[in-house]
Design a protein around this motif. Sequence first.
Motif, PDB file in Angstrom:
ATOM      1  N   LEU A 119      11.485  -2.788  -2.133  1.00 45.08           N
ATOM      2  CA  LEU A 119      11.210  -2.811  -0.691  1.00 45.08           C
ATOM      3  C   LEU A 119       9.986  -3.669  -0.385  1.00 45.08           C
ATOM      4  O   LEU A 119       9.978  -4.456   0.564  1.00 45.08           O
ATOM      5  N   VAL A 120       8.922  -3.513  -1.194  1.00 46.00           N
ATOM      6  CA  VAL A 120       7.699  -4.273  -0.918  1.00 46.00           C
ATOM      7  C   VAL A 120       7.974  -5.758  -0.990  1.00 46.00           C
ATOM      8  O   VAL A 120       7.454  -6.540  -0.204  1.00 46.00           O
ATOM      9  N   THR A 121       8.806  -6.154  -1.961  1.00 47.49           N
ATOM     10  CA  THR A 121       8.971  -7.596  -2.161  1.00 47.49           C
ATOM     11  C   THR A 121      10.153  -8.165  -1.370  1.00 47.49           C
ATOM     12  O   THR A 121      10.568  -9.287  -1.622  1.00 47.49           O
ATOM     13  N   LEU A 122      10.692  -7.381  -0.422  1.00 49.24           N
ATOM     14  CA  LEU A 122      11.759  -7.950   0.428  1.00 49.24           C
ATOM     15  C   LEU A 122      11.209  -9.177   1.161  1.00 49.24           C
ATOM     16  O   LEU A 122      10.118  -9.121   1.720  1.00 49.24           O
ATOM     17  N   PRO A 123      11.959 -10.261   1.182  1.00 46.72           N
ATOM     18  CA  PRO A 123      11.442 -11.428   1.929  1.00 46.72           C
ATOM     19  C   PRO A 123      11.437 -11.120   3.427  1.00 46.72           C
ATOM     20  O   PRO A 123      12.157 -10.241   3.881  1.00 46.72           O
ATOM     21  N   ASN A 124      10.619 -11.866   4.175  1.00 41.39           N
ATOM     22  CA  ASN A 124      10.303 -11.621   5.601  1.00 41.39           C
ATOM     23  C   ASN A 124      10.375 -10.165   6.066  1.00 41.39           C
ATOM     24  O   ASN A 124      10.949  -9.839   7.078  1.00 41.39           O
ATOM     25  N   LEU A 125       9.737  -9.296   5.279  1.00 38.46           N
ATOM     26  CA  LEU A 125       9.545  -7.917   5.738  1.00 38.46           C
ATOM     27  C   LEU A 125       8.337  -7.929   6.668  1.00 38.46           C
ATOM     28  O   LEU A 125       7.388  -8.687   6.461  1.00 38.46           O
ATOM     29  N   GLU A 126       8.383  -7.066   7.686  1.00 40.34           N
ATOM     30  CA  GLU A 126       7.245  -7.005   8.606  1.00 40.34           C
ATOM     31  C   GLU A 126       5.967  -6.651   7.822  1.00 40.34           C
ATOM     32  O   GLU A 126       5.976  -5.717   7.028  1.00 40.34           O
ATOM     33  N   PRO A 127       4.864  -7.398   8.047  1.00 45.47           N
ATOM     34  CA  PRO A 127       3.662  -7.200   7.214  1.00 45.47           C
ATOM     35  C   PRO A 127       3.191  -5.755   7.161  1.00 45.47           C
ATOM     36  O   PRO A 127       2.818  -5.254   6.100  1.00 45.47           O
ATOM     37  N   ASN A 128       3.251  -5.079   8.299  1.00 45.83           N
ATOM     38  CA  ASN A 128       2.723  -3.724   8.310  1.00 45.83           C
ATOM     39  C   ASN A 128       3.574  -2.797   7.444  1.00 45.83           C
ATOM     40  O   ASN A 128       3.062  -1.941   6.738  1.00 45.83           O
ATOM     41  N   MET A 129       4.897  -2.969   7.495  1.00 48.81           N
ATOM     42  CA  MET A 129       5.770  -2.130   6.657  1.00 48.81           C
ATOM     43  C   MET A 129       5.498  -2.404   5.187  1.00 48.81           C
ATOM     44  O   MET A 129       5.409  -1.482   4.373  1.00 48.81           O
ATOM     45  N   MET A 130       5.349  -3.697   4.889  1.00 45.58           N
ATOM     46  CA  MET A 130       5.060  -4.068   3.504  1.00 45.58           C
ATOM     47  C   MET A 130       3.805  -3.338   3.033  1.00 45.58           C
ATOM     48  O   MET A 130       3.736  -2.817   1.927  1.00 45.58           O
ATOM     49  N   GLN A 131       2.813  -3.279   3.921  1.00 41.52           N
ATOM     50  CA  GLN A 131       1.557  -2.647   3.544  1.00 41.52           C
ATOM     51  C   GLN A 131       1.754  -1.141   3.311  1.00 41.52           C
ATOM     52  O   GLN A 131       1.195  -0.576   2.378  1.00 41.52           O
ATOM     53  N   CYS A 132       2.575  -0.508   4.152  1.00 41.57           N
ATOM     54  CA  CYS A 132       2.818   0.940   3.982  1.00 41.57           C
ATOM     55  C   CYS A 132       3.519   1.215   2.653  1.00 41.57           C
ATOM     56  O   CYS A 132       3.138   2.124   1.913  1.00 41.57           O
ATOM     57  N   TYR A 133       4.548   0.412   2.339  1.00 39.86           N
ATOM     58  CA  TYR A 133       5.242   0.628   1.061  1.00 39.86           C
ATOM     59  C   TYR A 133       4.287   0.362  -0.100  1.00 39.86           C
ATOM     60  O   TYR A 133       4.322   1.052  -1.110  1.00 39.86           O
ATOM     61  N   ALA A 134       3.419  -0.646   0.062  1.00 39.70           N
ATOM     62  CA  ALA A 134       2.491  -0.970  -1.021  1.00 39.70           C
ATOM     63  C   ALA A 134       1.570   0.220  -1.276  1.00 39.70           C
ATOM     64  O   ALA A 134       1.315   0.588  -2.425  1.00 39.70           O
ATOM     65  N   ARG A 135       1.084   0.848  -0.187  1.00 37.61           N
ATOM     66  CA  ARG A 135       0.187   2.002  -0.365  1.00 37.61           C
ATOM     67  C   ARG A 135       0.884   3.111  -1.145  1.00 37.61           C
ATOM     68  O   ARG A 135       0.300   3.723  -2.035  1.00 37.61           O
ATOM     69  N   LEU A 136       2.139   3.366  -0.788  1.00 34.02           N
ATOM     70  CA  LEU A 136       2.879   4.448  -1.445  1.00 34.02           C
ATOM     71  C   LEU A 136       3.108   4.089  -2.916  1.00 34.02           C
ATOM     72  O   LEU A 136       2.969   4.926  -3.817  1.00 34.02           O
ATOM     73  N   LEU A 137       3.428   2.832  -3.160  1.00 39.67           N
ATOM     74  CA  LEU A 137       3.689   2.394  -4.531  1.00 39.67           C
ATOM     75  C   LEU A 137       2.430   2.538  -5.391  1.00 39.67           C
ATOM     76  O   LEU A 137       2.498   2.952  -6.545  1.00 39.67           O
ATOM     77  N   ILE A 138       1.277   2.223  -4.799  1.00 40.58           N
ATOM     78  CA  ILE A 138       0.018   2.369  -5.551  1.00 40.58           C
ATOM     79  C   ILE A 138      -0.146   3.839  -5.950  1.00 40.58           C
ATOM     80  O   ILE A 138      -0.511   4.155  -7.075  1.00 40.58           O
ATOM     81  N   GLN A 139       0.164   4.755  -5.003  1.00 44.62           N
ATOM     82  CA  GLN A 139       0.042   6.189  -5.319  1.00 44.62           C
ATOM     83  C   GLN A 139       0.990   6.573  -6.456  1.00 44.62           C
ATOM     84  O   GLN A 139       0.628   7.329  -7.345  1.00 44.62           O
ATOM     85  N   LEU A 140       2.223   6.040  -6.418  1.00 43.15           N
ATOM     86  CA  LEU A 140       3.202   6.421  -7.441  1.00 43.15           C
ATOM     87  C   LEU A 140       2.804   5.884  -8.823  1.00 43.15           C
ATOM     88  O   LEU A 140       3.153   6.456  -9.846  1.00 43.15           O
ATOM     89  N   LEU A 141       2.087   4.751  -8.827  1.00 50.23           N
ATOM     90  CA  LEU A 141       1.739   4.138 -10.117  1.00 50.23           C
ATOM     91  C   LEU A 141       0.388   4.616 -10.634  1.00 50.23           C
ATOM     92  O   LEU A 141      -0.085   4.150 -11.660  1.00 50.23           O
ATOM     93  N   LYS A 142      -0.248   5.517  -9.891  1.00 51.07           N
ATOM     94  CA  LYS A 142      -1.658   5.786 -10.158  1.00 51.07           C
ATOM     95  C   LYS A 142      -1.928   6.336 -11.554  1.00 51.07           C
ATOM     96  O   LYS A 142      -2.818   5.883 -12.236  1.00 51.07           O
ATOM     97  N   LYS A 143      -1.178   7.338 -11.986  1.00 51.09           N
ATOM     98  CA  LYS A 143      -1.490   7.942 -13.285  1.00 51.09           C
ATOM     99  C   LYS A 143      -0.734   7.161 -14.352  1.00 51.09           C
ATOM    100  O   LYS A 143       0.412   7.446 -14.637  1.00 51.09           O
TER     101      LYS A 143
END
Length: 1842
Positions: A119-143
């Motif tokens: 989802l994060v790397t979908l081309p022409n995704l709205e920047p804000n959505m990309m940022q929200c998915y990125a935040r969630l992904l960071i949480q999932l990868l944290k440990k």
Amino acid sequence: MSCDFSGALSRSRCALREAAPSVQVTNRWDMTIDGDMEGFVPQKEILYNGLLPYADRLDREATELLSEIKTNLCRAVLLRELWPGVAFWSRKLFSFLKLYGRRFSKDDHILFIKLLYELVTLPNLEPNMMQCYARLLIQLLKKKELLSRDDLQLPWRPLYDLYERVIYSKTEHLGLIWFPNSVDHILKALIKSCRLYFPATSTQEMLDEWRPLLCVFDVVMQKAISNMELFLPTIMPPEEHSQGFQLWFHELMNLWMAVQNQPSWEGHLVNLFARLANDNIGYVDWTPYIPTIFTRILRSLNLPVGVSQIVAPRYLTNSYDIGYLVLWITALLGGAGNPAQKELSCLFNSIASFYHPSNHGRWQSRLMRLLQRLPVSVVRRMHRERHAASSWITVVPESHRLSDADLQEFTRSLTGAALLAMFSKTGSTDAAYAFQNLALLTPELVIPPVLEKTYAAMETLTEPHTLTATLSCMIGMARSLVSPNNHYPEGRAHVLPLLMGSLPGIDPNDFSKCMITFQFITTFTTLVPLVDCSSAPSQRSDLTEIEKDLCFASAGFEDFVLQFLDRCFALIDSSTLEQTRDETETDTQTHLESLVELGLSSTVSTILTQCSTEIYKVALQKLYNFATSSIFETCVSGRMVADMCRAAAKCHPAESLRLFVPHCCSVISHITDNEELQNEEELDKELLWNLQLLSEVTRVDGEQLLKYQGDLERILCVCVRLRCKRAYTLACSLLEHTLRSLSLIYPTEYRSTSGGFNTDLPIRDWGRAGDVANLGVCWHVPSQDEANFVFQLLSRLLRPELERIRRHVSGDQPMSREELLQSLAIVQHCLLGAGIMLPPLDGPHVPDLVPSMVNLGEIKLHVGVEYNDSQENYRESICQTMRLLLHHILEHSEDDTKSLFVIIKIISDLMFFRGTHKKEFDSRWKSFTLVKKSMENRLHGKKQHIRALLIDRVLLQHEMRKLVVEGSEYKVVHQELLCDLLLLSTSTYSQVRSRAQNVLMIAMGTFSFSYRDMMPRIIQLLSPQHTTGTQQQFKGALYCLLGAHCGFSVASVRDWDCVGEVWPALVRCGLSPSMTLEKPSIGCLLDDITDRIHRQHDTIGIFFTVSESCVQIANQIAHLKSPMPCTEIPSKEEVKEGIQRQRIRNVVAARKYEKLVNDLLDCLEDRDLPWKFEHMATDLLALLLRDDHPLPPDAVLYFTQSLVHDSISIRKVAISAMAGILKQLKRPRKKVAVKPSDLSGILDPEGVCVGDREANRWLQYDSNNLPLSQEQWDSLQYVEKTHWGYYSWPREMMIYAASEKPQDDLPYEEMSEGEKIVYEYFSDPEFIDQLIEFLSLEERKGKDSFNPRRFCLFKGLFRNYGDVFLPLLWLHLERLASDPHESSQRCVCEITAGLIRGSKHWSFSKLERLWRLLCPLIRTALANITVETFTDWGTCIATACEGRDPRKLHWLFELLMESPLSGESGSFRDASLLYVLQGGLAQQQWRVSELLHRLLAYLEPKLTQVYKNVRERIGSVLTYIFMIDVALPHTRPTYSPHVAEFVTRVLERLKPLTSEPEIHNHVHEENTQETDERTQAVKLLKTVLKWLMASAGRTFTTPVQQQLQLLPLLFKIAPVEIDESYDEMKQDARTCLSLMSQGLLYPEHIPLVLSALEEMTGSRSWHARFSVLTFLQIMVFYNLFTVLSLPAEVLRVQKLVMQLLLDEQLEVRDMACTTLSGLLQCQFIPLDSSLQTQLQTLSQTCLPKARGELASTDLVRRHAGVLGLSACILSSPYDVPLWMPQILMDLSDHLNDPQPIEMTVKKTLSEFRRTHHDNWQEHRQCFTDDQLLVLTNLLVSPCYYA
């Protein structure tokens, strides 16, 4: 209450599973849950959930929630519904992580990550959505330990493409796409989390991608290195290292070793090495690099050395990141021989004196950070090596682990600096943090010296700052001191003396001391149970000696507690209201008092919690007597006493309530029995005080309150109806506290060990950490009796009030305002007290807010309360009554603002309050983290916190569950309340408005999609048709759009429907009748809204697509079995409908976008629109440019016309917008792939081969092969990117295709609508006239400069349309070029640069025509160059040449090379022309070597310039000419000019000067025509000095050998003292020496430099000998570790200094003394016995007895010896080493020697006294009594009268 459920944890999970079905849950998954949960292994749960009293229900709740999230997330992806479906459920997944941690299986975890990665790397995704998915992904990868590289692999390329698209966006600067502010930061964090999982082959792919960018002269170098720092993976199993860092390590390391002067990318390299070292300890051999690493670390601290140092400016900006330095140093420690530790000790020895409090400068914060972070970093490493749980990440090999001896060495090296830093002017926190971590490593070394200082500080009264500093350091070390560890067992004996010693710190006159003392006592008593064990030794035989001593000492605890209470009582007595205020002041608390109150109550609470029962009873009695023996005022002292009583009551409620409640109740009922009293305005102080005391004491375990049910109820019924405001307010808080105690869930004790202190031996529990698995929390869970009591109180107090309010509204029984306020207060406090027991507002939800095929329901969490349906739902009745009252007030008495305030609070609590407020929770979470940080044990990790902290954390987990409300469903009840809030938000009084707006904003952010319902209502108030509105309504509505400061803002929601309504409404409200710009407040408000939209606007998506890979992963998730299968996989028909909907949604979004643009344009056409709104509309329009959808033609027309608008700000917006529009209209150019080897016919050799070589020769500028005709033009291949081919060739080299048929001009018929509009306007002479007139206006005198936006506009015009518009513009250009005015010249600059860059793809014939016109034009303009415009012309030419193939611009270069230094029209023009030329050549870097040669040949004869400004410019140009001559690894000798040859030629011409002993500047008359060699040489030297200064900070490698040849000359000229009156040449020589001495040297250079210096010591001029010393000081310090790694050279330095110590010139000897002491101080020269003997022998040289002329050599020798001894003393300014007393005695023998010896001794002694005065008490211990006697006689000047 039984602690029955503390054992719930120990019962196994199976027991819970058996118990689970008995809970009544009606659910469609009822049958499947238990079956599916059998083999479920969660990844990592939040432990604290298992400790909650309702833990048995959470497993099931989490499973259901996870299943719902999975079902809906997959469904949303499969139906291609990114918004709202995927967005909504990914937020829910975020909440799930917060509530349950990673409570899902490994398969789920991996699939979630993969889905989000797609989802994060979908081309022409709205920047804000990309940022929200990125935040969630960071949480999932944290440990990272949960998933190994075998479990998960992520491709790096999609992420890199995304990063490139966002960070290096080609269209962002043109305003075609807007990103959120934090996007850089979040993307970098995301890459850091993902790089762990990049496949093994990725390193090679990355290097292939970025190696071609490694061109040191180009800005792209920064990009290459920072990409490497971000992406290169460094955590790999050892067998993969050959595919990992080994591919790049040597290449990059050698590059770093070779490069100098800290270019801006060097920091990124250092960060990369630090990360590599840290991730692969023991696998990389750093030994050969260690001296260099430490030398560079020392240099990057920017410390001042010597007296007169000039710092090269770039060192200040590009210094390394301390965080990474610390990581690197930590990783280097250990290993065989531990070589890095020696360097580290040396580093801290040489910088220790900078830590002394008397020194400070801007380097200080970096030094402090270094000291603070190093120990933490080592603790982390120790944790990883000794205590971390095993995981898949490679462990540190045994051979490289840190041994205990290593740790002790490490601590020793830091302790000295830390002890000095304790008392720093910036505060002691950094030092305290360092000590806290050092004490974890080696308590036996760190704690004793700090203890010593602490005891000393406790004894002195005069220096309170030392007390605060030492106490704050002790607080950090408390756990290490108290814990029974083997390293420092005697530490525990200090606890009681420390506690007793700190008591005097509770001082009413010194606030900060008071607070730190409270903190100190709290910290120590939290760790130590205050139990008297003095009888234990007689009863037990298994005690050690230390334990026996402790037992006896513990008898002092009772004494301590009682003394502490006495101190507190004294503090309270001195802070009563009468004493601290005059009559006139307010009677509320000040900020400081509230802090003291907080400190006091928490300390009392801790102490009494930790007491044994015996001590507690004594203390309680004492407290009770104090509280009841006198009557306190209820404002300041009363609150403090009541707080202390509350703290006591909480610890043992039964005992304390038995004392307090009957006493208070009897006093209160006795006073209130009197009927008349009930209606009095002011009541007796005694009543108030007892009410206050009672209201605090009841905040305890609710179960204990039931015994006093009758009393409390009786008192409440009387007191809440008292007339006196103070009284009923106190009664209301008593009511609230009673209800809260009865209805909430909370732990009832926080002792440091579970189960009380009656265990076998409490002293063994000192400092013990709580055990999460066996915490034994005692919970208060409301029993049935308590619940009954709550509802009984509500029916007796709340129901009649609601009745009364209803009767007031209906008019049956009106109340006065005071009575109404009292009723509202009772309602409010009932709601606050019993909020948790009242079920939340419910009902049907508002339909059709947002179209979705996915369920968007809310999460319901269990928080331990079963709602009783048989009871009346008071929340609903309060809600209805309040709405009635609200409308009544707004109609009849809108000025009753006090009631409205309370109503707004009640509405807010009705919606959100369930026992906790968000604000309270946040502040408690913050203080929890602070306490945790100050007391955590980072070494052992594993949640080794104190028990009280762990209990607190469990409670916070419970409260967090109560607060989860985001994504709540928007129900009709809420809709009604929000409409009421909107009414209040637009009412008459501003304070009411602002409070209501705050609540409204929070609500709109909380209830899903409610803003879509409220939006039209707000907008309607702004519309011009709404004629009945008032100004207040208008302002209120605008504030509602503006939103809260950092919260939800309606004006910037990313939703086309919303923006499509709001923006036009904002512009149209300018026509509203209530709108007036006379009121400045409205003007400011509108500015704020526009500003907010600008700040928060990021591009809203139009085209949403979901890739196939996303759909596949969603299908996989849907078919996973654990924890259970998703039930509702969409059917084929649904999927079809989803895809259809997605298509329609995209089309509709594009329509909405166009409609919004057209609406704004319609507004702009209205002639009545005020100017402010016209500007606003233009701004908003400019935000709507996009790179994925062309701007509608009408808007293009508007912006084109606005280029000549009357208003300057609209013109500016239009210029930027036009540049963007022209980018949209740009036609794509074709590119072709080429192989470099085919073009040059030469293959690159194997391996790395960098720089000018045969294979890239064809890219060079070659005047014999310039494209002067059409054939030549076509035969060449052009490469526009300057860096390609320098380091290596790109994998696939794409260059612009030479167009087959030059289709030059776009025919009018083929133009699009937008293109035609631009074409027509720019072909219109009148339009052009106006445009040029505006562009050549001056804006702000003297502030204007070359404007890149205008440049982009013209570049776009000429790029898109060819030379069509040139004829019209040409007349203007010629006219402007010959006009020397600043603004005209600037206009020519901007257009010329645009023209040259825009003509990039023109055909040869057009270009030739263009240059025929341009060359004369540029000549004319340059002839008219002025002071104001020469920088603009420099920028113009540099911009024109940037990123262009030099062969295409040969006309320009040849023009500039004609004759820059003609000398005809004055020095200024010459300097300017050189500047412009330099701008062009610098952009071309290495590709114009031929031009550089020609320029050098042209300049060399002219180096003897007379004019200073030309000399400076030549110096700068020479720097650029030789910039390409770098000595980097693998780099071939360049084709560009070489420094070495140049210097040889220059030295030849300087011969006349080198032969002279002293050089004076004899050329006084600047214009004399003397041409003798000497004068010419002096002029030449001046220019050479300018070149040396200019290149000091700019070049990448310094030509040391060449500089050394010039050194002797510089030493001869440079003056010794700083004096402004010296002429330019001397000042320059001095600066050059200073800059050269700071240069970075390599081991092979050091002998050369020393030889040069040795040669200079033989010079006849003492100035030169003096300068040698200043040079040497700085050189050694800045290359400390490099020189130290060469023992032979160290001896040479020592010999050199000793030789100069014997110099015949006094000044030189003095300087040698200073230099020697500096070298001794950084331990460069060891102070061993041989050196001491040598100096003592010298100092004892006999002086001849003859009275006459002293034999001068003997005197010099004796003076040298004395100077040497004095250097020894000055080298230890802040301590007294063992050798010092004796040397001081030796020196004192020379006090009566002849001058200058006597002077030296006196100076040394006074300096010694100055530096050792602070800690003299400590230092005097080092001397014997006889020595002290001598010293005192020396240091105290004899009495004048004696």
